[in-house]
Design an enzyme around this catalytic site. Sequence first.
Site, PDB file in Angstrom:
ATOM      1  N   PHE A  67       0.808  -1.221   0.000  1.00 50.51           N
ATOM      2  CA  PHE A  67       0.000   0.000   0.000  1.00 50.51           C
ATOM      3  C   PHE A  67       0.838   1.266   0.000  1.00 50.51           C
ATOM      4  O   PHE A  67       0.362   2.321  -0.427  1.00 50.51           O
ATOM      5  CB  PHE A  67      -0.935   0.005   1.217  1.00 50.51           C
ATOM      6  CG  PHE A  67      -0.256   0.371   2.519  1.00 50.51           C
ATOM      7  CD1 PHE A  67      -0.101   1.694   2.910  1.00 50.51           C
ATOM      8  CD2 PHE A  67       0.253  -0.617   3.358  1.00 50.51           C
ATOM      9  CE1 PHE A  67       0.532   2.026   4.105  1.00 50.51           C
ATOM     10  CE2 PHE A  67       0.879  -0.288   4.546  1.00 50.51           C
ATOM     11  CZ  PHE A  67       1.025   1.038   4.921  1.00 50.51           C
TER      12      PHE A  67
ATOM     13  N   ARG B 121      -5.811  -1.749  -0.291  1.00 47.23           N
ATOM     14  CA  ARG B 121      -6.050  -0.537   0.497  1.00 47.23           C
ATOM     15  C   ARG B 121      -6.085   0.720  -0.358  1.00 47.23           C
ATOM     16  O   ARG B 121      -6.776   1.678  -0.020  1.00 47.23           O
ATOM     17  CB  ARG B 121      -4.969  -0.388   1.571  1.00 47.23           C
ATOM     18  CG  ARG B 121      -4.922  -1.542   2.561  1.00 47.23           C
ATOM     19  CD  ARG B 121      -3.819  -1.308   3.576  1.00 47.23           C
ATOM     20  NE  ARG B 121      -3.584  -2.480   4.414  1.00 47.23           N
ATOM     21  CZ  ARG B 121      -2.682  -2.540   5.389  1.00 47.23           C
ATOM     22  NH1 ARG B 121      -1.923  -1.492   5.641  1.00 47.23           N
ATOM     23  NH2 ARG B 121      -2.526  -3.636   6.099  1.00 47.23           N
TER      24      ARG B 121
ATOM     25  N   SER C 261       5.643  -7.011   4.061  1.00 47.18           N
ATOM     26  CA  SER C 261       6.235  -7.375   5.345  1.00 47.18           C
ATOM     27  C   SER C 261       7.129  -8.594   5.200  1.00 47.18           C
ATOM     28  O   SER C 261       6.979  -9.390   4.265  1.00 47.18           O
ATOM     29  CB  SER C 261       5.144  -7.650   6.377  1.00 47.18           C
ATOM     30  OG  SER C 261       4.464  -8.859   6.063  1.00 47.18           O
TER      31      SER C 261
ATOM     32  N   CYS D 222       9.472   1.664   3.570  1.00 42.39           N
ATOM     33  CA  CYS D 222      10.459   0.655   3.947  1.00 42.39           C
ATOM     34  C   CYS D 222      11.856   1.249   3.979  1.00 42.39           C
ATOM     35  O   CYS D 222      12.774   0.673   4.555  1.00 42.39           O
ATOM     36  CB  CYS D 222      10.406  -0.545   2.998  1.00 42.39           C
ATOM     37  SG  CYS D 222      10.923  -0.171   1.314  1.00 42.39           S
TER      38      CYS D 222
ATOM     39  N   GLU E 200       9.476  -3.610  13.144  1.00 39.64           N
ATOM     40  CA  GLU E 200       9.171  -2.443  12.327  1.00 39.64           C
ATOM     41  C   GLU E 200       7.871  -1.799  12.810  1.00 39.64           C
ATOM     42  O   GLU E 200       6.835  -2.453  12.888  1.00 39.64           O
ATOM     43  CB  GLU E 200       9.040  -2.873  10.865  1.00 39.64           C
ATOM     44  CG  GLU E 200       8.819  -1.751   9.883  1.00 39.64           C
ATOM     45  CD  GLU E 200       8.788  -2.257   8.443  1.00 39.64           C
ATOM     46  OE1 GLU E 200       9.309  -1.550   7.567  1.00 39.64           O
ATOM     47  OE2 GLU E 200       8.231  -3.342   8.197  1.00 39.64           O
TER      48      GLU E 200
END
Length: 499
Positions: free
Chosen positions: A149, A177, A226, A281, A383
Amino acid sequence: MRQIDHFIVGGAGSAGTGRKHQVWNPSTGEVQAEVALGDAALLQKAVETAKQVQPAWAATNPQRRARVMFKFKQLIEDNMQELAELLASEHGKVVDDAKGDVQRGLEVIEFACGIPQALKGEYTNGAGPGIDVYSMRQPLGIGAGITPFNFPAMIPMWMFGMAIAAGNAFILKPSERDPSVPVRLAELFLEAGAPEGLLQVVHGDKEMVDAILDHPDIAAVSFVGSSDIAQYIYERGAANHKRVQAFGGAKNHGVVMPDADLDQVVNDLAGAAFGSAGERCMALPVVVPVGEDTAERLKAKLIPAINALRVGVSNDPEAHYGPVVTPEHKARIESWIDTAEKEGAEVVIDGRGFSLQGHEKGFFVGPTLLDRVTTDMESYKEEIFGPVLQIVRANDFEEALRLPSEHQYGNGVAIFTRNGHAAREFAHRVNVGMVGINVPIPVPVSYHSFGGWKRSGFGDIDQYGMEGLRFWTKSKKVTQRWPDGGGDGSNAFLIPTMG
């Protein structure tokens, strides 16, 4: 209620599941659209179309394929404002940040415009008596991308730009999303002159992901998300004999040496830690000052800078960052701040419970600064993916070097210093895939490649650049000889021996 459909040839038809996912407006806290969720039957429909169109596209000479990429580049530029506003409305990042999202994807499209040069192989004349050897790169067939997303324009273009330019068909499964921008990109790609069905978009959840990973006609899968999901996708895709690159989470550190320009560091941290509400990220959520004096001086400058940050709705031109993507993500971020506090971190600036006047239902998290964070805290190990900056103090250079090197994630890292020797030593020794020297977000330019180490990356080939070309193609090597037709056997091929 606005409905977002799949972008496949012939439309979704009756192949859809009937299931839908809500798409929020993060600034208002209201549902603005619904996106259809597909299944294996819908994917099969897309694959069948891709199989029909891909051979002719692969047979199209690279120069003509490049012309489509050039036209697509122009259309992206012409529609930049529309794409950015659409992206911001579903993701929550401010419009200028959304333009950066589109621009970084566009840079990979620019690289893909040079596909005739990039695809050139190698040639050796006279490798043996009358023998020449050459190589060529050929497309895999059908590739797929599963994208997150947080960059709904950039990461899809990272994937399908190189894959399609190299001669593949592509099926994109974006995040449910914020799915509108990927669909719009596919529309523009068709307008650029690509054959219908070459780039298709299917929406879905785990059911669609598994269908992609299991489908025998999809040769390669690229993923960003992830780490747990990245590992799952890598293992399941590889078990099904696919080529897989799967990029996961991150906990990027910024090491601040005593000689660093702290005004520059604070300015860089404000953007790297809090830009896009920390939903990157390659954000920089951990700062590592070396020495107590450095830590105290840095903290003293950070506090007013963070307090000066303006949080606003996505179309506020004065806002530094906007809301996070969903109410669940807002709750998750605030839960991590709770955890850090319980673990003993000092909450210097607390963003929990932040409310924006006039937009009280929006998914806003205030900028948060945590000090005295230690390596045994879960909030350090995992994270957070929000506007939260943690200070982890290091006694010396060697300790600062160990922190990112020993962390489970190895996506990006930065060092701030005026000392060339320290910077060189750090870049050489740190166990992280992408390093910035006085650069807080060290994302390589499009003609290099992007990829992290450890649990930040599964697979051995990076995104975009020449690494991307390698991922989306296979190399064929040809050894050829043209005999002169003599009948006495004097030019017969002899197997080389050591004799």
